[in-house]
Every structure is written in C-alpha cells, then in structure tokens.
Design a protein around this motif. Structure first.
Motif: not given
Length: 427
Positions: A326-333, A340-348
């Motif tokens: 999918f050319d999509f990188e996802y990490r649950w942070e 150290e979070r790139q996005y947020g605590y609980y991101v969907l």
C-alpha cells in the motif's frame, strides 16, 4: 500431479502472478473492507471472526477498544452490544489467547489445548500461586463470578508487567490453563467463572485435533494466513503468539501446506518474496485476475468508500507487508515517549478505496458524548475531493455511532489547516 524422487505423486505448485493493485483488492475483499462490508447483525460479527480466526483485544479505550474499531470498519452501524452478546450471552465467542489477547470462536477451544497445558505446567510449580488457588476456587463456588478486586489478600508477586496481588495471579493463572473463562466484563475489568458452568461439556472434554507438533504448526500457519488474507514466510507480527514456531518450523509448515494444496503461492510484481493464500480463498483472487482493468467503471472497484482502521486491525498485523503493498507506513505510538512520536498517542489510519489517504487522532469524550478530532495528517499527494468528502463523512459517522457519540467536533485549527472545514460543518 508430478512424481518426486521417492515415486510419490505431489501436486504441481500453483503460482498466481498479480500486480500490487490486484493484491490490495484481494486483501480488501478478504478483510470485508471497502465495498465488501457486511450487513448489520450479530451473525456478521460471528461470520467475520470465524473467517479470519480471531481479532485482537486491547484494553485501551481512547476511541473505543481495538476489537470494536475492527468491527465498525466492516459492519456499518456496528455497536459494541453485538459482540458483547456473542461473548457473554450466546457464548459463541471467547476472550482468549491467540495473537496476544484475542476474541475467537468458542468452537476453536480444543485447538488451544497445548497452550492451556503449557500454562498449567508453568504455573503449577509456583507454590505461592497454587496455595491461593484453592481459596479462589472456594470463593467462586460460594459467590459466583468474581473479578480480582473481589478477592482479599495483600501479598504480592512478580506478575506480567508489574507486581500483583497473589490472589489476582491465581485467578488469572486458572484462566490461562482453562479452568476459568471470562463470564463478563465491566468496561475492561474481567469477571471469571468456571469453564464447566459456561461451556458445553463435550467441548471441554474434546481432545486436541492436532495430534503432532507438525499438525499444530500446519493448523496455526494456515490460520494466520487466513487471519490476514495474504502472508509471506518472513518474521513479523503476523506470526506472534504461536508457541514453539520459529523460522524452521514455519518454513516446514508452509512446504507441507503447499504439498497438501491447502495454500497457494502468489507472486506480486516488484516484491521479491512470494506470498501465500488459503486455497479456499483462491476463487476470490481468480475473480480479481479475470477483471478487465480497462473496462468502463473499473476504477469503481472497490467503489469510493472509506473506513477508520483499528491500530491492531488484522489488515495491519504485518506492517512491512502494508508498506510494500500500500506504500503506507504505520506505527502505533502509544508506547513511545511523547517526544519521540511522529504523529500522536492513538492515531487511526483512514482507508479510501484501495489506498490509505490520511491518518487522524480521535479522542472520545464520554461525559459530553463528543468525538473530538484532535489532529489530521494527509498522505503525500492526497487532498479532499467531493467523492472523498462524502466517504469520510460516512466513515466518521460510523465511528461515532460505534462509540455512542452524539456529536463530532473538529479542532478549528485542524479543520482549517487540513482543508476539512466543509467536512467539519457537515458532521
């Protein structure tokens, strides 16, 4: 069929050649996402879980719990009561260990006998726990279903993530070895009762269908391939929780399953490693391969619909697979320090058609019954369009209904910066 060096016939290897788009469409159909969602019913919940083996349970409830988010993406109008009834009234589903803590079909209970016996062997040697077990049994006999808070005692023992009261460790040990099952939950708190009171006797007495270790590995590898839909033979979170399964055992199981024609090989263009699908799912892939990508209306497959995807969704179990397809990188942070979070605590992640277009940070305010959209990040090259606006409105409304929200609120700055003012006004 061909003959091998021992003169025995072996099936000819079937290898499907697909491009990445075809692989994505197969995964979406397998996962009942996009245009392949299910009718609103308890039966749909049960059918989906039976189809994929299990879905993960996680106690965090920032925006609902993981299993609720998994199901709302596949069953428009889903509310948590549907799965609660299957778990704690109908007893057709169970809380249990599969891929970490999971929900699976009660009929699968015999297949996990090895796991329960291993737990019994591990804990029965602990004198502190076993000394408390007889007291827990008596309390359950006298008082009925109990949680750990209902048991007295202040002595503590090293347990799981942190020290816990011995009485709690005894209760959970009995659950791990199968003497107890979850009777019900109050929010995330589990109340236990004896398995013999809640499950059919013939099911409890049934022998493990997998006689040998190889039988067990074959069953589990096949199960996990079906849990995702398409899986490769490389280390990753998709294989977590299979007791004793290392690279050697996994590779041997894949070869046996190929020989028995229980799985088929799939080669995806531009990806080196082959993938595997269950043979029973091959007709779905064959239908996709027969579709004409140049036919009129083919860009409507799947049609433009959207869904908020759970952080531990079956589709996302192997993050590297998702990155490559999918050319999509996802990490649950959630377990990363805030700095150290790139996005947020609980991101969907947000799925639209056969691609991930954005990710967002929703937080449910239970007191005001408001679903707050705190942050929004578009993927590169993505932006709001008329069709996407309609799809996102439906996806967020579906999520809000699952959570019991009466309203949805976008942070003004977020709505303005992400170009979502029109969407925010429509919700």
């Amino acid at each position: 069929m061909e003959n091998n060096t021992y003169g025995r016939s072996v099936p000819r290897l079937i290898n499907y050649l697909v491009d990445k788009r075809q692989a994505r469409l197969f995964l979406l159909r397998h996962q009942r996402l996009g245009s392949f969602t299910l009718p609103h019913s308890k039966q749909s919940v049960y059918d989906y879980i039976r189809h994929v083996g299990c879905i993960q349970y996680d106690p965090l409830s920032i925006t609902g719990q993981n299993h609720e988010l998994v199901l709302q993406a596949r069953i428009p109008g889903f509310t948590p009561e549907l799965v609660q009834k299957l778990l704690y009234q109908d007893r057709l589903l169970l809380d249990g260990w599969d891929k970490n803590m999971s929900i699976y079909c009660t009929e699968d209970w015999p297949y996990f006998r090895r796991l329960r016996e291993s737990a019994l062997a591990r804990y029965e040697g602990n004198a502190e726990i076993m000394a408390a077990v007889s007291n827990v049994r008596q309390e359950l006999e006298d008082r009925g279903p109990l949680s750990s808070l209902d048991l007295e005692g202040k002595d503590k023992i090293n347990w799981a993530w942190a020290p816990a009261r011995v009485s709690r460790a005894a209760l959970e040990s009995m659950y791990f070895w199968g003497e107890l099952v979850v009777h019900h939950r109050v929010h995330t708190r589990r109340y236990y009762d004896f398995a013999v009171r809640l499950l059919p006797e013939d099911l409890l007495q049934r022998e493990d269908p997998n006689v040998t270790d190889d039988d067990y590995y074959d069953w589990y590898v096949l199960r996990r391939i079906g849990s995702i839909g398409m899986q490769w033979n490389r280390a990753g979170d998709g294989w977590l929780g299979i007791q004793g399964l290392k690279s050697k055992e996994r590779s041997s199981a894949v070869q046996r399953l190929l020989h028995l024609d229980k799985i088929r090989q799939v080669t995806v263009e531009e990806i080196k490693l082959p993938f595997y699908i269950r043979t029973q799912d091959a007709p779905v892939l064959e239908d996709i391969l027969q579709e004409d990508p140049n036919a009129a209306g083919s860009n409507e497959v799947p049609p433009p619909s959207a869904a908020a995807i759970a952080p531990l969704d079956n589709l996302l179990w192997d993050r590297e697979l998702i990155r490559q397809l999918f050319d999509f990188e996802y990490r649950w942070e959630v377990y990363k320090p805030a700095a150290e979070r790139q996005y947020g605590y609980y991101v969907l992640p947000l799925l639209y058609g056969d691609r991930f277009v954005a990710r967002f940070e929703p937080v449910m305010d239970k007191k005001s019954r408001t679903l707050n959209i705190m942050n929004w990040w578009w993927e590169a090259g993505e932006a709001l369009s008329p069709g996407l606006t309609v799809a996102l409105e439906k996806a967020i409304t579906t999520l809000a209904r699952c959570l019991g929200a009466e309203s949805v609120h976008f942070s003004p700055d977020v709505a303005a910066k992400s170009g979502l003012l029109e969407l925010a006004r429509s919700l």
